[in-house]
Design an enzyme around this catalytic site. Structure first.
Site, PDB file in Angstrom:
ATOM      1  N   LYS A 162     -52.708   1.245  14.827  1.00 55.95           N
ATOM      2  CA  LYS A 162     -51.656   1.039  13.810  1.00 55.95           C
ATOM      3  C   LYS A 162     -50.928  -0.286  14.034  1.00 55.95           C
ATOM      4  O   LYS A 162     -49.925  -0.576  13.376  1.00 55.95           O
ATOM      5  CB  LYS A 162     -50.635   2.186  13.846  1.00 55.95           C
ATOM      6  CG  LYS A 162     -51.164   3.528  13.432  1.00 55.95           C
ATOM      7  CD  LYS A 162     -50.028   4.501  13.099  1.00 55.95           C
ATOM      8  CE  LYS A 162     -49.260   4.926  14.309  1.00 55.95           C
ATOM      9  NZ  LYS A 162     -48.240   5.968  13.988  1.00 55.95           N
TER      10      LYS A 162
ATOM     11  N   LYS B 166     -49.063  -1.023  16.462  1.00 57.93           N
ATOM     12  CA  LYS B 166     -47.729  -0.729  17.000  1.00 57.93           C
ATOM     13  C   LYS B 166     -47.819  -0.674  18.522  1.00 57.93           C
ATOM     14  O   LYS B 166     -48.802  -0.198  19.079  1.00 57.93           O
ATOM     15  CB  LYS B 166     -47.246   0.644  16.517  1.00 57.93           C
ATOM     16  CG  LYS B 166     -46.658   0.670  15.117  1.00 57.93           C
ATOM     17  CD  LYS B 166     -45.966   2.024  14.854  1.00 57.93           C
ATOM     18  CE  LYS B 166     -45.042   1.958  13.669  1.00 57.93           C
ATOM     19  NZ  LYS B 166     -44.263   3.209  13.476  1.00 57.93           N
TER      20      LYS B 166
HETATM   21  N1  C2G Z   1     -38.655   7.829   9.239  1.00 57.89           N
HETATM   22  C1  C2G Z   1     -37.581   8.080   8.379  1.00 57.89           C
HETATM   23  N2  C2G Z   1     -36.539   7.222   8.343  1.00 57.89           N
HETATM   24  C2  C2G Z   1     -36.512   6.125   9.139  1.00 57.89           C
HETATM   25  C3  C2G Z   1     -37.582   5.871  10.021  1.00 57.89           C
HETATM   26  C4  C2G Z   1     -38.650   6.745  10.060  1.00 57.89           C
HETATM   27  O1  C2G Z   1     -37.587   9.083   7.650  1.00 57.89           O
HETATM   28  N3  C2G Z   1     -35.444   5.289   9.066  1.00 57.89           N
HETATM   29  C5  C2G Z   1     -39.779   8.766   9.239  1.00 57.89           C
HETATM   30  C6  C2G Z   1     -41.099   8.121   8.807  1.00 57.89           C
HETATM   31  O2  C2G Z   1     -41.188   8.074   7.390  1.00 57.89           O
HETATM   32  C7  C2G Z   1     -42.122   9.083   9.432  1.00 57.89           C
HETATM   33  C8  C2G Z   1     -41.415   9.554  10.714  1.00 57.89           C
HETATM   34  O3  C2G Z   1     -40.008   9.233  10.560  1.00 57.89           O
HETATM   35  O4  C2G Z   1     -42.331  10.210   8.571  1.00 57.89           O
HETATM   36  C9  C2G Z   1     -41.948   8.877  11.969  1.00 57.89           C
HETATM   37  O5  C2G Z   1     -41.852   7.480  11.783  1.00 57.89           O
HETATM   38  P1  C2G Z   1     -42.790   6.530  12.703  1.00 57.89           P
HETATM   39  O6  C2G Z   1     -42.675   6.957  14.112  1.00 57.89           O
HETATM   40  O7  C2G Z   1     -42.541   5.123  12.302  1.00 57.89           O
HETATM   41  O8  C2G Z   1     -44.234   7.010  12.178  1.00 57.89           O
HETATM   42  P2  C2G Z   1     -45.412   6.138  11.551  1.00 57.89           P
HETATM   43  O9  C2G Z   1     -45.744   4.985  12.416  1.00 57.89           O
HETATM   44  O10 C2G Z   1     -45.056   5.906  10.131  1.00 57.89           O
HETATM   45  O11 C2G Z   1     -46.633   7.180  11.727  1.00 57.89           O
HETATM   46  O12 C2G Z   1     -50.694   9.204  10.489  1.00 57.89           O
HETATM   47  C10 C2G Z   1     -49.383   8.870  10.106  1.00 57.89           C
HETATM   48  C11 C2G Z   1     -48.737   7.921  11.067  1.00 57.89           C
HETATM   49  O13 C2G Z   1     -48.916   8.346  12.408  1.00 57.89           O
HETATM   50  C12 C2G Z   1     -47.274   7.802  10.700  1.00 57.89           C
END
Ligand code: C2G
Length: 133
Positions: A44, A46
């Site tokens: 990803k 990240k």
């Molecule tokens: N999130 C949120 N508000 C934020 C930051 C994050 O609602 N200010 C939510 C994201 O939309 C996600 C969850 O928190 O549903 C986790 O965010 P991340 O750890 O950034 O996940 P991500 O990298 O988007 O991983 O297969 C799917 C991926 O693994 C999603």
């Protein structure tokens, strides 16, 4: 029992993550979080500050989370939903539409993100703070 699933990296846990986990759990009786492995984070593009093991321990301590399992690939969601008898798939709406293929297997809900907070913002703010010291 209505079972909910969600996915993420959940690094540097913040209120946006907690708001998502709380609302997801409130949609059912059980929340399974599929947590991105360090290897999948690389896919990803990240780099998490905390290791998978530490992010798992932290998430497992959150009252809304019932179980945490690893996310290794983009392609495991159908199997995860079927194998865990999931009723509802939940993600923040930055992913809106991306996982609609799961509608064959469960309800798909995208929840509004929490504005003004992100792991990236935390890292950037800390970086700026250090530069101004
Ligand atoms: N999130 C949120 N508000 C934020 C930051 C994050 O609602 N200010 C939510 C994201 O939309 C996600 C969850 O928190 O549903 C986790 O965010 P991340 O750890 O950034 O996940 P991500 O990298 O988007 O991983 O297969 C799917 C991926 O693994 C999603």
């Amino acid at each position: 029992m209505k079972k909910v699933i969600t996915y993420g990296t959940y690094d540097l846990l913040h209120v946006g993550h907690i708001n998502l986990l709380r609302r997801a759990r409130e949609l059912g009786d059980y929340l399974l979080v599929v947590l991105s492995s360090d290897e999948f984070n690389a896919i990803k593009h990240k780099t998490a500050y905390h290791s998978y093991e530490d992010r798992k321990i932290i998430l497992e301590s959150v009252r809304y989370v019932d179980k945490v399992i690893p996310e290794y690939t983009w392609d495991q969601k159908i199997k995860d939903v079927v194998d865990n008898d999931i009723d509802i798939f939940v993600m923040g709406d930055d992913w809106k539409g991306q996982f609609d293929f799961l509608k064959e297997y469960c309800e798909v809900i995208y929840l509004p993100r929490t504005e003004g907070i992100s792991t990236t913002k935390i890292k950037e703010d800390l970086q700026l703070g250090m530069q101004n010291e």
